[in-house]
Design an enzyme around this catalytic site. Structure first.
Site, PDB file in Angstrom:
ATOM      1  N   ARG A  45       0.827  -1.225   0.000  1.00 19.87           N
ATOM      2  CA  ARG A  45       0.000   0.000   0.000  1.00 19.87           C
ATOM      3  C   ARG A  45       0.856   1.269   0.000  1.00 19.87           C
ATOM      4  NH1 ARG A  45      -5.559  -0.797   1.745  1.00 19.87           N
ATOM      5  NH2 ARG A  45      -6.046  -2.857   0.941  1.00 19.87           N
ATOM      6  N   ARG A  49      -4.010   6.661   0.262  1.00 23.42           N
ATOM      7  CA  ARG A  49      -4.620   7.852   0.874  1.00 23.42           C
ATOM      8  C   ARG A  49      -3.716   8.658   1.786  1.00 23.42           C
ATOM      9  NH1 ARG A  49      -9.507   4.652   3.027  1.00 23.42           N
ATOM     10  NH2 ARG A  49      -7.778   3.195   2.970  1.00 23.42           N
ATOM     11  N   ARG A  58      -7.819  11.481  -6.295  1.00 23.93           N
ATOM     12  CA  ARG A  58      -9.113  10.950  -5.855  1.00 23.93           C
ATOM     13  C   ARG A  58     -10.218  11.993  -5.907  1.00 23.93           C
ATOM     14  NH1 ARG A  58     -12.155   8.348  -4.510  1.00 23.93           N
ATOM     15  NH2 ARG A  58     -12.148   7.240  -2.545  1.00 23.93           N
ATOM     16  N   ASP A  94      -6.488  -3.590  -7.301  1.00 22.88           N
ATOM     17  CA  ASP A  94      -7.007  -4.157  -6.056  1.00 22.88           C
ATOM     18  C   ASP A  94      -7.221  -5.644  -6.251  1.00 22.88           C
ATOM     19  OD1 ASP A  94      -8.132  -3.040  -3.320  1.00 22.88           O
ATOM     20  OD2 ASP A  94      -9.364  -4.748  -3.922  1.00 22.88           O
ATOM     21  N   TYR A 172     -14.229 -13.144   0.173  1.00 24.15           N
ATOM     22  CA  TYR A 172     -14.878 -11.887  -0.266  1.00 24.15           C
ATOM     23  C   TYR A 172     -16.140 -12.180  -1.084  1.00 24.15           C
ATOM     24  CZ  TYR A 172     -11.754  -8.177   1.285  1.00 24.15           C
ATOM     25  OH  TYR A 172     -11.072  -7.272   2.053  1.00 24.15           O
TER      26      TYR A 172
HETATM   27  O1  CP3 Z   1       0.188   0.312  -3.262  1.00 21.50           O
HETATM   28  C1  CP3 Z   1      -0.219  -0.862  -3.304  1.00 21.50           C
HETATM   29  O2  CP3 Z   1       0.050  -1.716  -2.415  1.00 21.50           O
HETATM   30  C2  CP3 Z   1      -0.996  -1.348  -4.500  1.00 21.50           C
HETATM   31  C3  CP3 Z   1      -2.390  -1.254  -4.413  1.00 21.50           C
HETATM   32  C4  CP3 Z   1      -3.251  -2.170  -3.554  1.00 21.50           C
HETATM   33  C5  CP3 Z   1      -4.524  -1.746  -3.134  1.00 21.50           C
HETATM   34  N1  CP3 Z   1      -5.159  -2.811  -2.562  1.00 21.50           N
HETATM   35  C6  CP3 Z   1      -5.032  -0.383  -3.312  1.00 21.50           C
HETATM   36  C7  CP3 Z   1      -6.165   0.087  -2.499  1.00 21.50           C
HETATM   37  C8  CP3 Z   1      -3.103  -3.502  -3.157  1.00 21.50           C
HETATM   38  C9  CP3 Z   1      -1.895  -4.419  -3.297  1.00 21.50           C
HETATM   39  C10 CP3 Z   1      -4.324  -3.900  -2.544  1.00 21.50           C
HETATM   40  C11 CP3 Z   1      -4.573  -5.261  -2.046  1.00 21.50           C
HETATM   41  C12 CP3 Z   1      -5.777  -5.512  -1.240  1.00 21.50           C
HETATM   42  N2  CP3 Z   1      -7.020  -4.978  -1.400  1.00 21.50           N
HETATM   43  C13 CP3 Z   1      -5.849  -6.460  -0.195  1.00 21.50           C
HETATM   44  C14 CP3 Z   1      -4.723  -7.376   0.245  1.00 21.50           C
HETATM   45  C15 CP3 Z   1      -3.734  -6.673   1.092  1.00 21.50           C
HETATM   46  C16 CP3 Z   1      -4.236  -6.271   2.435  1.00 21.50           C
HETATM   47  O3  CP3 Z   1      -4.299  -5.074   2.688  1.00 21.50           O
HETATM   48  O4  CP3 Z   1      -4.540  -7.161   3.228  1.00 21.50           O
HETATM   49  C17 CP3 Z   1      -7.149  -6.433   0.317  1.00 21.50           C
HETATM   50  C18 CP3 Z   1      -7.703  -7.280   1.455  1.00 21.50           C
HETATM   51  C19 CP3 Z   1      -7.892  -5.499  -0.458  1.00 21.50           C
HETATM   52  C20 CP3 Z   1      -9.333  -5.150  -0.338  1.00 21.50           C
HETATM   53  C21 CP3 Z   1      -9.531  -3.725  -0.024  1.00 21.50           C
HETATM   54  N3  CP3 Z   1      -9.335  -2.684  -0.918  1.00 21.50           N
HETATM   55  C22 CP3 Z   1      -9.991  -3.153   1.188  1.00 21.50           C
HETATM   56  C23 CP3 Z   1     -10.337  -3.947   2.436  1.00 21.50           C
HETATM   57  C24 CP3 Z   1     -10.069  -1.764   1.002  1.00 21.50           C
HETATM   58  C25 CP3 Z   1     -10.652  -0.735   1.944  1.00 21.50           C
HETATM   59  C26 CP3 Z   1      -9.860  -0.520   3.126  1.00 21.50           C
HETATM   60  C27 CP3 Z   1      -8.662   0.330   2.826  1.00 21.50           C
HETATM   61  O5  CP3 Z   1      -7.558   0.010   3.311  1.00 21.50           O
HETATM   62  O6  CP3 Z   1      -8.833   1.328   2.142  1.00 21.50           O
HETATM   63  C28 CP3 Z   1      -9.601  -1.496  -0.311  1.00 21.50           C
HETATM   64  C29 CP3 Z   1      -9.476  -0.164  -0.933  1.00 21.50           C
HETATM   65  C30 CP3 Z   1      -8.140   0.224  -1.454  1.00 21.50           C
HETATM   66  N4  CP3 Z   1      -7.285  -0.613  -2.126  1.00 21.50           N
HETATM   67  C31 CP3 Z   1      -7.570   1.527  -1.395  1.00 21.50           C
HETATM   68  C32 CP3 Z   1      -6.337   1.437  -2.041  1.00 21.50           C
HETATM   69  C33 CP3 Z   1      -5.368   2.551  -2.279  1.00 21.50           C
HETATM   70  C34 CP3 Z   1      -8.219   2.770  -0.805  1.00 21.50           C
HETATM   71  C35 CP3 Z   1      -9.141   3.301  -1.854  1.00 21.50           C
HETATM   72  C36 CP3 Z   1      -9.512   4.760  -1.728  1.00 21.50           C
HETATM   73  O7  CP3 Z   1     -10.503   5.056  -1.049  1.00 21.50           O
HETATM   74  O8  CP3 Z   1      -8.858   5.582  -2.361  1.00 21.50           O
END
Ligand code: CP3
Length: 366
Positions: A45, A49, A58, A94, A172
């Protein structure tokens, strides 16, 4: 300014350690087990944000629009590289994107995170997941990877593609959201194991094709995220989690023997001895296990990645944060080690602390 895909020009504003000299990325060298002067660093990540530049994007685009628009996905993938100088780049996307492409209706909200409007709850709803061709159904992601490889040429920065592991994606699809009690996943585990195996097999085939396509589009490393694997009762772990991790890893290693596969399991404490039997090149360790303890559980040539606590990045005492970072490197060791966090960078993380950790790792010399 980003241009359209057809006339896209690399932005060319990444640091080039040796201009026009192909440099083997430090991440790839670490994953091969080379002895290095310092470990490579990237953070799960690392785009997102906590960065004001991401928040600005965003304001113009929803999260899913960013994922679906290659030029914008590239723009946000580049942001942490430009600002902090990470050694690796993880493509902005994602883990839920391919489930959306298979027919589940995905929405993200700030309050609730990811939500599927039509989760799979009955066995006859399995047919909701239609067949999947990653090259056409996720053409935007393949384009983003191709554009990123052009950006990263001669920079020594490696490009990481990724996927959710089968158990996490299946949960999921069943829950319709992030794991809370896991009620629906566990109901299938206990009452409909055959149908759950069917779902896992469908998702496993998709994950293999999806990662294969990402490699063909330019990903040099694949990371698998099994975020919810640590929630499965032990009696069910081998059959429902590890079997499918193994199928994905073995299929990718058979097709692409030189492309490293990293496995991240959240809350892996207690699972590490059994994970050591997998053929992954590297394991990403969360903050609950010390790297020293993890090292004792894996074969000598296994690469470990991790594991500074994501919440340590909120520390106000900079000297302590630097010391914790250096202690993590010391535990990681001079070879077979990649610096990362225990989990992802959290929203609101102070950017100066991300910079401090990156600089500390980059200035380290064994
Ligand atoms: O920079 C990076 O690592 C690459 C991008 C990336 C995202 N999600 C972007 C994202 C990666 C590798 C993921 C993987 C992901 N997504 C996982 C596995 C890793 C982990 O964190 O356990 C999971 C479970 C998800 C599912 C997911 N996506 C959730 C639960 C959420 C909401 C909670 C949160 O942390 O925001 C997301 C949204 C998400 N994925 C955002 C980003 C940048 C935030 C989106 C926004 O509102 O801008």
């Amino acid at each position: 300014m980003m241009t359209t895909a057809t006339c896209y020009q690399p932005t060319g504003n990444l640091p080039t350690p040796f201009a026009n000299t192909p440099t083997e990325p430090l991440l790839l060298r670490a994953l091969k087990g080379e002895t290095l002067e310092r470990p490579p660093i990237w953070m799960m990540r690392q785009a997102g944000r906590y960065m004001p530049q991401y928040q600005a994007v965003r304001k113009r685009h929803s999260f899913l629009e960013i994922c679906h628009t290659p030029e914008v996905a590239v723009e946000v993938t580049l942001q942490p590289l430009q600002q902090f100088g990470f050694d690796a780049s993880i493509i902005f996307s994602d883990i839920l994107i391919p489930l959306q492409a298979m027919g589940l209706e995905l929405a993200f909200t700030d309050e609730k995170g990811p939500q599927f409007a039509n989760p799979i709850r009955q066995v006859d709803e399995l047919k909701r997941l239609h067949s999947f061709d990653p090259v056409t159904d996720c053409d935007f992601l393949m384009k983003s990877l191709q554009l990123m490889r052009r950006e990263l040429e001669h920079t020594g920065i490696a490009l990481i593609g990724f996927a959710g592991a089968p158990w996490t994606l299946a949960s999921y699809a069943l829950e319709g959201c992030s794991w809370k009690t896991g009620r629906f996943s566990k109901q299938w585990l206990f009452e409909q194991p055959e149908a759950l195996h069917q779902l896992l097999a469908t998702i496993t085939a998709m994950v293999i094709d999806y990662c294969d396509a990402q490699i063909q589009a330019g990903a040099q490393v694949i990371q698998l995220f099994d975020t919810w694997a640590g929630n499965v009762p032990t009696a069910y772990y081998q059959a429902f989690v590890q079997t499918y991790q193994r199928q994905v890893i073995d299929a990718l290693k058979a097709k692409h023997p030189t492309v490293p596969v990293i496995l991240f399991v959240k809350h892996s404490r207690g699972l590490l001895p059994t994970m050591a039997s997998l053929n992954a090149d590297a394991f990403s360790i969360d903050e609950l296990t010390t790297l020293t303890d993890a090292r004792s559980l894996f074969a000598k040539d296994t690469v470990l990645q991790g594991n500074l606590d994501s919440t340590a990045l909120f520390m106000s005492d900079k000297a302590k944060l630097k010391a914790l970072t250096e202690a993590t490197i010391t535990q990681g060791g001079r070879s077979h080690y990649v610096f990362n966090l225990g989990h992802g960078v959290l929203p609101q993380t102070p950017t100066e602390n991300v910079a401090l950790v990156v600089d500390t790792v980059k200035n380290w010399r064994w």
